[in-house]
Each structure stands twice: as structure tokens, then as C-alpha cells.
Design a protein around this motif. Structure first.
Motif, PDB file in Angstrom:
ATOM      1  N   ARG A  64      83.259  -9.586  64.255  1.00 67.30           N
ATOM      2  CA  ARG A  64      84.295 -10.129  65.521  1.00 67.30           C
ATOM      3  C   ARG A  64      83.884 -11.495  65.710  1.00 67.30           C
ATOM      4  N   CYS A  65      82.444 -11.968  65.587  1.00 65.77           N
ATOM      5  CA  CYS A  65      82.133 -13.156  65.919  1.00 65.77           C
ATOM      6  C   CYS A  65      82.769 -14.388  64.834  1.00 65.77           C
ATOM      7  N   CYS A  75      82.244 -17.727  70.130  1.00 63.63           N
ATOM      8  CA  CYS A  75      82.173 -16.428  69.837  1.00 63.63           C
ATOM      9  C   CYS A  75      81.984 -15.605  71.419  1.00 63.63           C
ATOM     10  N   VAL A  78      84.088 -12.908  72.537  1.00 66.23           N
ATOM     11  CA  VAL A  78      84.005 -11.559  71.668  1.00 66.23           C
ATOM     12  C   VAL A  78      82.618 -10.734  71.660  1.00 66.23           C
ATOM     13  N   TYR A  79      81.674 -11.752  72.271  1.00 62.59           N
ATOM     14  CA  TYR A  79      80.369 -11.119  72.289  1.00 62.59           C
ATOM     15  C   TYR A  79      79.513 -11.787  73.490  1.00 62.59           C
TER      16      TYR A  79
END
Length: 197
Positions: A64-65, A75, A78-79
Motif C-alpha cells: 500500500r505504501c 504514505c 494508507v499507513y
């Protein structure tokens, strides 16, 4: 002190392969230093994410990152880790300079120690993943090494010499065996348990 014999190491290796980690062993054996800034940043980012986390979960977060970063985004969307996410963004943003520094360093461990969110143990993890021949002195490897009164690096170097593997590969085999319960370094007698189905 109980010394881990090369024969016992071979039994551990066979159990780790039977558990499905043969490709991972091959990857560690063929590991070469990154040849470009994106590859270097990807390795560093993976280790940042992986620290203290199960590999399968880390892989999902890493993917995802990387999608976000390659799209030019932070990022952080998503994190949500408050320390790791900004460190990952910094690694990605400075990847060209990091790659220059990496290719010109004379001390890989010092280079790795200076990376954001890389600690005193994970510096060895990232150095190993960047092609260095290092053992990561984590809790599992230290327990095994303590049985012989040596360091994790000394243990892995000795077994590497006897097995033909790199020290980093020996590290991965022993770590995986401990993590999956194939061996238990806390027990007085080190027995090899076949992997669970």
C-alpha cells in the motif's frame, strides 16, 4: 555450553525448507546490493514497516505504501503509524541522496544506523537486506548464540563456514526455525520439530 553442530543446523535447514521457505533461502543467498535509488528506498521502507510486525501484515502495508509513494503521495494516507509513516516518506523523498551515500559508504552498519526509524538491531536487518553479510542479533539469534557464549554474528559466521551459506542466510534459517517453533532456543536440549502442516 551446547554448541549447535553443522549436522543439527542441516536438520533445521531441512525443516525450514519443508515448511515452505526454500525460495526465501534462495533469495537471501542471491541478495546483492541495490543498484538504484528506488530499490534502496524499497528495502529500507520494508524494514521500517516490518520492525515488530508479522511479515504477512508488513507485506500488505508495504504494498500500500509503495503504491502511494509511486503515485507521488504521502504514505500517511494508507499507513497511520505516527513514527514510521513520516520516516517512510522521508526515505522516499531523499532516496537519491541516500543511494549516493550508500554507494560511497565505507561502513554499511553506520550508514544503516543513520537511517530514519532504524534501531540498534534493525540496522543489521537492513544491512543484511542491502547485500551485507550480517546476522541480526534479535532475541531468537541471541538466545541461540548465548548457548555457546558467542555473538549472533559469530554463531552465523561459524555455521556459514560449515554450510556454505552466507551468514545472513544462516541467520534467516535459524530465525525462521525459532519463529515457526521448529526449534525452541529456550529449551536446554535443542530438538528439531517438523513443521506444522
Amino acid at each position: 555450553m551446547a554448541r549447535l553442530s553443522i549436522e543439527k543446523f542441516r536438520a533445521i535447514e531441512a525443516a525450514v525448507i519443508a515448511a515452505g521457505y526454500g525460495a526465501q533461502i534462495a533469495w537471501f543467498e542471491s541478495q546483492m546490493p541495490p543498484t538504484d535509488a528506488e530499490s534502496l528506498a524499497s528495502e529500507v521502507i520494508y524494514v521500517i514497516i516490518n520492525g515488530g510486525m508479522h511479515n504477512k501484515v508488513a507485506r500488505i502495508i508495504f504494498d500500500r505504501c509503495m503504491v502511494a509513494l509511486q503515485a507521488g503521495e504521502s504514505c500517511c494516507g494508507v499507513y497511520g503509524h505516527p513514527g514510521k509513516a513520516p520516516a517512510i516518506d522521508l526515505v522516499w523523498q531523499t532516496r537519491a541522496q541516500l543511494f549516493f551515500d550508500f554507494t560511497n559508504t565505507e561502513d554499511l552498519i553506520a550508514f544503516c544506523a543513520a537511517l530514519p526509524f532504524i534501531g540498534k538491531v534493525t540496522k543489521y536487518h537492513i544491512a543484511r537486506n542491502l547485500g551485507g553479510n550480517y546476522a541480526k542479533p534479535d532475541v531468537h539469534l541471541n538466545r541461540l548464540a548465548d548457548r555457546e557464549g558467542v555473538t549472533a554474528q559469530e554463531l552465523c559466521d561459524r555455521l556459514a563456514k560449515g554450510s556454505g551459506y552466507r551468514a545472513g542466510t544462516v541467520d534467516m534459517i535459524l530465525w525462521r526455525a525459532c519463529a515457526d517453533g521448529i526449534i525452541n532456543p529456550k529449551k536446554k536440549k535443542l530438538t528439531v520439530r517438523p513443521p506444522a502442516d
